[in-house]
Write a protein that holds these residues in place. Structure first.
Motif, PDB file in Angstrom:
ATOM      1  N   LYS A   1       0.761  -1.199  -0.164  1.00  0.00           N
ATOM      2  CA  LYS A   1       0.013  -0.028  -0.028  1.00  0.00           C
ATOM      3  C   LYS A   1       0.952   0.989  -0.011  1.00  0.00           C
ATOM      4  CE  LYS A   1      -4.094  -0.357   1.172  1.00  0.00           C
ATOM      5  NZ  LYS A   1      -5.583  -0.458   1.790  1.00  0.00           N
TER       6      LYS A   1
ATOM      7  N   TRP B   1      -3.606  -7.232   5.918  1.00  0.00           N
ATOM      8  CA  TRP B   1      -2.779  -6.060   5.872  1.00  0.00           C
ATOM      9  C   TRP B   1      -1.913  -5.943   7.147  1.00  0.00           C
ATOM     10  CZ3 TRP B   1      -1.446  -3.805   1.307  1.00  0.00           C
ATOM     11  CH2 TRP B   1      -2.308  -3.861   0.294  1.00  0.00           C
TER      12      TRP B   1
ATOM     13  N   GLU C   1      -2.999   0.389  -3.747  1.00  0.00           N
ATOM     14  CA  GLU C   1      -2.524  -0.975  -3.701  1.00  0.00           C
ATOM     15  C   GLU C   1      -1.765  -1.395  -5.103  1.00  0.00           C
ATOM     16  OE1 GLU C   1      -4.716  -5.234  -3.864  1.00  0.00           O
ATOM     17  OE2 GLU C   1      -5.372  -3.791  -2.380  1.00  0.00           O
TER      18      GLU C   1
END
Length: 104
Positions: free
Chosen positions: A7, A44, A12
């Motif tokens: 990220k 994440w 992304e």
């Protein structure tokens, strides 16, 4: 070899192989707190959580050489130059500023 999504700037990007992530870390394009996740599954987390050995630097590739411009490659005549990244100690900047503002 695993691949990861990163990220960056709210976007992304990837997938990137572990080798590519290590190169990005060595080039300081990402750091330990950059968010990433495995491309196949998983949530994440930080780069440090998925690839904790990067912080030790023992298996990092060499940083990619910067592409500097030597003075011999500059064209003659009027040229506009933009400086984007300079590493100058703050005290030197103050000295330069005070000299340019001094009556003279």
């Amino acid at each position: 070899m695993k691949s990861y999504l990163l990220k960056l700037n709210g976007r992304e990007v990837g997938p990137h192989s572990e080798t590519q992530v290590a190169q990005m870390f060595a080039d300081q394009q990402i750091n330990r707190s950059t968010l990433c996740k495995p491309a196949t599954s998983g949530g994440w987390k930080t780069v440090d959580e998925y690839l904790p050995t990067l912080k030790y630097g023992t298996q990092l590739p060499a940083p990619t050489p910067s592409r500097g411009v030597s003075s011999s490659t500059l064209p003659l005549g009027r040229t506009t130059v933009t400086i984007t990244d300079v590493d100058i100690p703050f005290g030197s900047v103050l000295k330069m500023a005070s000299r340019s503002l001094a009556p003279g």
